[in-house]
Design a protein around this motif. Structure first.
Motif: not given
Length: 161
Positions: A1-10, A112-115
């Motif tokens: 199962m693919v984990s829920q994507l959580k975009l973050a930045v540095r 953003c679609t969080h693709c």
């Protein structure tokens, strides 16, 4: 199962190359037009190399501002109903990060679609999946190894993680 994507930045890793904008536009609109990218790269000058990445965090300000409720939640993400949208742009004005996008070539504002394609192709690891990697691991996500990618299922990523 693919984990829920959580975009973050540095931001300290961002080189300002804008690859993220290009792959976002290609993924979401099929166009080679970085102006259609659904995130922002802001240069802070005169500091050379000072860039700030802005991505949607689904805060809901756009949804709350929409007078016709054309912005709704689906699977934990906010989406725009293009049929219901009147084009008033209240959502664009309300976005505190400036990432709710309007472009004349689009039928309605977009977000953003969080693709995750921005993270998958970021050459410095400045954008990454925080559900999978820590901020300290982000600099190593430069796609130097095909076995390691910033987003599961992306080029070189593990689709079953």
């Amino acid at each position: 199962m693919v984990s829920q994507l959580k975009l973050a930045v540095r931001n300290d890793l961002c080189s300002g190359c804008r690859v993220c904008l290009l792959v976002c536009a290609l993924e979401n609109f099929g166009q080679n037009n970085p102006k259609l990218g659904l995130l922002r790269v802001a240069g802070h000058f005169p500091s050379p190399g000072g860039y700030e990445l802005r991505i949607c965090d689904n805060c809901g300000a756009c949804r709350d501002a929409c007078p016709v409720e054309a912005i709704y939640e689906s699977g934990g993400e906010l989406r725009v109903d293009e049929e219901l949208c009147t084009g008033c742009l209240a959502c664009v004005e309300a976005c505190p990060k400036g990432v709710m996008t309007y472009h004349p070539s689009l039928p309605a504002p977009a977000k953003c679609t969080h693709c995750g394609m921005c993270a998958a192709y970021c050459p410095t690891g400045a954008i990454y999946d925080a559900a999978r990697y820590s901020a300290e691991e982000a600099p190593r996500l430069t796609r130097s190894s095909p076995a390691e990618a910033a987003v599961p299922g992306s080029p070189g990523g593990d689709a079953d993680v």
